[in-house]
Design an enzyme around this catalytic site. Structure first.
Site, mmCIF file in Angstrom:
data_model
loop_
_atom_site.group_PDB
_atom_site.id
_atom_site.type_symbol
_atom_site.label_atom_id
_atom_site.label_comp_id
_atom_site.label_asym_id
_atom_site.label_seq_id
_atom_site.Cartn_x
_atom_site.Cartn_y
_atom_site.Cartn_z
ATOM 1 N N HIS A 134 10.385 4.713 0.640
ATOM 2 C CA HIS A 134 10.339 5.499 1.878
ATOM 3 C C HIS A 134 9.950 4.539 3.009
ATOM 4 O O HIS A 134 9.229 3.566 2.771
ATOM 5 C CB HIS A 134 9.262 6.575 1.696
ATOM 6 C CG HIS A 134 9.186 7.615 2.764
ATOM 7 N ND1 HIS A 134 8.557 7.394 3.960
ATOM 8 C CD2 HIS A 134 9.644 8.885 2.820
ATOM 9 C CE1 HIS A 134 8.618 8.497 4.698
ATOM 10 N NE2 HIS A 134 9.282 9.420 4.027
ATOM 11 N N ASP A 211 2.751 4.467 -4.256
ATOM 12 C CA ASP A 211 3.022 5.580 -3.344
ATOM 13 C C ASP A 211 3.292 6.806 -4.226
ATOM 14 O O ASP A 211 4.341 6.908 -4.858
ATOM 15 C CB ASP A 211 4.248 5.224 -2.483
ATOM 16 C CG ASP A 211 4.712 6.399 -1.626
ATOM 17 O OD1 ASP A 211 4.230 7.522 -1.828
ATOM 18 O OD2 ASP A 211 5.592 6.177 -0.768
ATOM 19 N N GLN A 214 5.420 11.671 -3.956
ATOM 20 C CA GLN A 214 6.310 12.583 -4.689
ATOM 21 C C GLN A 214 5.915 12.704 -6.152
ATOM 22 O O GLN A 214 6.711 13.167 -6.972
ATOM 23 C CB GLN A 214 7.768 12.105 -4.575
ATOM 24 C CG GLN A 214 8.312 12.042 -3.174
ATOM 25 C CD GLN A 214 8.395 13.413 -2.497
ATOM 26 O OE1 GLN A 214 8.349 14.455 -3.156
ATOM 27 N NE2 GLN A 214 8.501 13.418 -1.183
ATOM 28 N N LYS A 237 2.479 17.999 0.587
ATOM 29 C CA LYS A 237 3.581 18.002 -0.388
ATOM 30 C C LYS A 237 3.125 18.578 -1.727
ATOM 31 O O LYS A 237 3.896 18.652 -2.677
ATOM 32 C CB LYS A 237 4.110 16.575 -0.589
ATOM 33 C CG LYS A 237 4.774 15.998 0.668
ATOM 34 C CD LYS A 237 5.285 14.600 0.401
ATOM 35 C CE LYS A 237 5.661 13.856 1.661
ATOM 36 N NZ LYS A 237 6.876 14.359 2.308
ATOM 37 N N CYS A 375 14.340 9.256 5.332
ATOM 38 C CA CYS A 375 13.430 8.122 5.582
ATOM 39 C C CYS A 375 13.607 7.022 4.537
ATOM 40 O O CYS A 375 12.631 6.330 4.175
ATOM 41 C CB CYS A 375 11.964 8.555 5.639
ATOM 42 S SG CYS A 375 11.607 9.586 7.043
HETATM 43 C C1 LIG Z 1 7.932 8.719 -1.325
HETATM 44 C C2 LIG Z 1 7.279 9.063 -0.025
HETATM 45 N N1 LIG Z 1 6.371 8.228 0.500
HETATM 46 C C3 LIG Z 1 5.748 8.482 1.643
HETATM 47 C C4 LIG Z 1 6.009 9.623 2.356
HETATM 48 C C5 LIG Z 1 5.270 9.866 3.634
HETATM 49 O O1 LIG Z 1 4.438 10.984 3.504
HETATM 50 P P1 LIG Z 1 3.653 11.545 4.775
HETATM 51 O O2 LIG Z 1 4.689 11.775 5.833
HETATM 52 O O3 LIG Z 1 3.040 12.814 4.274
HETATM 53 O O4 LIG Z 1 2.670 10.521 5.172
HETATM 54 C C6 LIG Z 1 6.963 10.519 1.878
HETATM 55 C C7 LIG Z 1 7.328 11.711 2.649
HETATM 56 O O5 LIG Z 1 8.382 12.284 2.477
HETATM 57 C C8 LIG Z 1 7.608 10.234 0.659
HETATM 58 O O6 LIG Z 1 8.502 11.068 0.147
#
Ligand SMILES: Cc1ncc(COP(=O)(O)O)c(C=O)c1O
Length: 417
Positions: A134, A211, A214, A237, A375
């Site tokens: 992401h 990270d 998900q 999420k 993203c």
């Molecule tokens: C794999 C992953 N990492 C990071 C993020 C960023 O999350 P946040 O916008 O809640 O900080 C997302 C959001 O969709 C994501 O799917």
């Protein structure tokens, strides 16, 4: 793809009733059709338990934490720390001092990129991420590399959306200062072999950030078993509030890394000649935090724990298998991301049709999907597509909703092709 539909659970029950009953936002119509919400990777809907906890917080507790002797401040402080303990238990952290409240995954990754960069990264060093990250696990490392003269390296993937682990092994050398990878891809649904990645990186003396944005809502995450050095995720999420997240960090790292932001709460003593920083985890929580979000995150943790994360995983896997098998039968659709191990997301590319057009038509039929690059622009570049139509699952989705999605998708394609 053959799926034995007899064994698939059609909906998740709670107290003998469909779990969807716990989510008021799902009980509405969109353009006269019952809402079908398949945009859970972007954010999940909230159960009554979380909504009531938010309302209760403002009705009975609202006060600033850690600084007051009065009753409400004590109540807020206690609830804030009880929630931290609940999160620590949820991810099996050794101690709640390793659990830092942040704004979300993005905030947690930026924090580590910043402080770890200052502590450990020098000109000519490198940082490894993967091809399916992401943007929030790409850009903070790019900024860090630019600041310290380091090089960003990327673990490549194959057409199925699986990381090339041999390549990763070859990339590891003494200049690699940190590895940062996603546990589960928000676009491809790939579950990465993060435990193996961590083992290999550690054998090279390199710490790893996971990270888990998900992951925590779809699979059991145990930071001690993984042995990750850092792990970040977002409350919104995982059925919790927006604007709150968690950064887990091993105490040995958080103790020696410098602070991120300066301000109230992260200090023990301040004079004009110098400051003594607070102990963990407060060292990384400068200023008044998102108190309501932090306290009510516990309700989301309790919700997942009560249902059982392994039960959620098994149920959602059924949804994913079922949807995948039906989509495969529709001519002109490519599934983007066909890894052996997948969870959460199913990305589709419809030949000759822009994903946005499919998304708009599905919306008119009451179905919320996400369209675009999610993203993950480098993933789109890899597959040479402008974007995908992504369904992403939560515990309240049902087999009936997938059937409705499939018939609606076919209608949309007929209108567009
Ligand atoms: C794999 C992953 N990492 C990071 C993020 C960023 O999350 P946040 O916008 O809640 O900080 C997302 C959001 O969709 C994501 O799917």
């Amino acid at each position: 793809m053959e799926v034995n539909t007899e064994n698939i659970v059609r909906q998740f029950l709670y107290g003998g009733e469909p779990i969807g009953k716990q989510f008021p936002a799902l009980h509405q119509s969109v353009y006269g059709k019952p809402l079908v919400y398949f945009d859970n990777a972007a954010t999940t809907q909230k159960p009554y338990s979380v909504i009531h906890a938010i309302s209760d917080y403002y009705s009975t507790i609202n006060s600033n934490i850690h600084r007051g002797v009065h009753h409400l401040s004590q109540k807020a402080t206690d609830a804030y720390e009880v929630s931290r303990n609940a999160v620590a238990a949820f991810i099996n952290s050794r101690s709640s001092s390793e659990v830092i409240f942040t704004k979300g995954t993005t905030d947690g990754i930026n924090l580590i990129a910043d402080v770890y960069g200052s502590y450990a990264v020098k000109e000519g060093d490198s940082v490894i991420i993967s091809a399916m990250e992401h943007h929030s696990n790409i850009v903070p490392w790019q900024i860090m590399c630019e600041k310290h003269g380091a090089v960003l390296k990327v673990i490549p993937m194959n057409e199925n959306g699986e990381l090339l682990m041999d390549e990763f092994e070859r990339m590891l050398d003494e200049r690699v200062k940190i590895v940062a990878v996603t546990y589960i891809s928000n676009t491809l649904g790939t579950i990465n072999p993060v435990k193996r990645i961590i083992e290999l990186a550690h054998a090279n003396g390199t710490p790893v950030l996971i990270d888990a944005a998900q992951a925590v809502q779809h699979v059991a995450v145990d930071v001690q078993d993984l042995d990750c050095d850092f792990l970040a995720f977002s409350g919104h999420k995982m059925y919790g509030p927006t604007g709150i997240g968690i950064l887990y960090g091993k105490e040995e790292w958080l103790e020696k890394l410098p602070p991120y932001q300066g301000g109230g709460d992260m200090i023990k003593t301040v004079t004009f000649t110098g400051t003594e920083y607070n102990e963990l985890p407060f060292k990384y929580e400068a200023g008044t935090p998102h108190i309501e979000g932090a306290i009510t995150l516990k309700s989301a943790v309790d919700f997942i724990t009560e249902l059982g994360v392994n039960e959620i995983a098994a149920f959602e896997n059924g949804l994913l298998q079922y949807a995948t098998s039906l989509v495969t039968e529709i001519p002109g659709i490519d599934i983007i991301g066909t890894a052996k191990a997948k969870a959460g997301a199913l990305s589709l590319s419809v030949k000759g049709v822009h994903p946005y057009d499919v998304g708009v038509l599905l919306d008119k039929m009451g179905i919320a999907v996400r369209t675009g690059h999610h993203c993950t622009q480098p993933v789109m570049d890899y597959y040479c597509i402008p974007g995908t139509v992504r369904l992403s699952f939560a515990v309240y989705n049902t087999i009936e909703e997938i059937d409705y999605f499939i018939s609606s998708l076919k209608r949309a394609i007929n209108m567009l092709v």
